[in-house]
Design a protein around this motif. Structure first.
Motif, PDB file in Angstrom:
ATOM      1  N   ALA A   6       1.834  41.196 -66.988  1.00  0.00           N
ATOM      2  CA  ALA A   6       0.377  41.276 -66.912  1.00  0.00           C
ATOM      3  C   ALA A   6      -0.174  40.008 -66.276  1.00  0.00           C
ATOM      4  O   ALA A   6       0.540  39.032 -66.069  1.00  0.00           O
ATOM      5  N   ASN A   7      -1.473  40.009 -65.999  1.00  0.00           N
ATOM      6  CA  ASN A   7      -2.074  38.842 -65.358  1.00  0.00           C
ATOM      7  C   ASN A   7      -2.094  37.614 -66.264  1.00  0.00           C
ATOM      8  O   ASN A   7      -2.443  36.532 -65.823  1.00  0.00           O
ATOM      9  N   VAL A   8      -1.680  37.754 -67.502  1.00  0.00           N
ATOM     10  CA  VAL A   8      -1.582  36.603 -68.399  1.00  0.00           C
ATOM     11  C   VAL A   8      -0.501  35.631 -67.914  1.00  0.00           C
ATOM     12  O   VAL A   8      -0.490  34.459 -68.283  1.00  0.00           O
ATOM     13  N   TYR A   9       0.385  36.068 -67.031  1.00  0.00           N
ATOM     14  CA  TYR A   9       1.456  35.239 -66.500  1.00  0.00           C
ATOM     15  C   TYR A   9       1.080  34.521 -65.203  1.00  0.00           C
ATOM     16  O   TYR A   9       1.922  33.878 -64.595  1.00  0.00           O
ATOM     17  N   THR A  14       1.914  30.567 -60.834  1.00  0.00           N
ATOM     18  CA  THR A  14       1.404  29.451 -60.047  1.00  0.00           C
ATOM     19  C   THR A  14       2.360  28.268 -60.109  1.00  0.00           C
ATOM     20  O   THR A  14       2.671  27.639 -59.094  1.00  0.00           O
ATOM     21  N   CYS A  15       2.850  27.966 -61.298  1.00  0.00           N
ATOM     22  CA  CYS A  15       3.792  26.868 -61.475  1.00  0.00           C
ATOM     23  C   CYS A  15       5.071  27.126 -60.677  1.00  0.00           C
ATOM     24  O   CYS A  15       5.575  26.226 -59.990  1.00  0.00           O
ATOM     25  N   ILE A  60      -0.778  24.347 -68.655  1.00  0.00           N
ATOM     26  CA  ILE A  60      -0.294  25.497 -69.424  1.00  0.00           C
ATOM     27  C   ILE A  60      -0.074  25.107 -70.874  1.00  0.00           C
ATOM     28  O   ILE A  60      -0.394  25.859 -71.786  1.00  0.00           O
ATOM     29  N   ASP A  61       0.477  23.914 -71.075  1.00  0.00           N
ATOM     30  CA  ASP A  61       0.789  23.471 -72.433  1.00  0.00           C
ATOM     31  C   ASP A  61      -0.442  23.104 -73.244  1.00  0.00           C
ATOM     32  O   ASP A  61      -0.375  23.047 -74.485  1.00  0.00           O
TER      33      ASP A  61
END
Length: 62
Positions: A6-9, A14-15, A60-61
């Motif tokens: 899903a777009n949650v990733y 990007t990373c 992200i963290d």
């Protein structure tokens, strides 16, 4: 790799993209643009990608 996610990733995509860009050969004279196949000259983006990758992980963290 992310086709079934899903777009949650998007943050991890990007990373990974910055890691991919950082690993490109800096001595190449040009890259081929996807789709059009046109040649893109003189772009030195590896340093910026190496700087962006850890910043993306930090974001992200947090």
């Amino acid at each position: 790799m992310y086709e079934d996610k899903a777009n949650v990733y998007y943050d991890w995509m990007t990373c990974d993209f910055f890691a991919f860009l950082a690993g490109q050969d800096a001595s190449r004279m040009y890259w081929t643009a996807p789709g059009s196949g046109s040649q893109v000259y003189g772009i030195c983006f590896q340093y910026e990608a190496r700087q962006a990758e850890p910043r993306t992980k930090e974001a992200i963290d947090s």
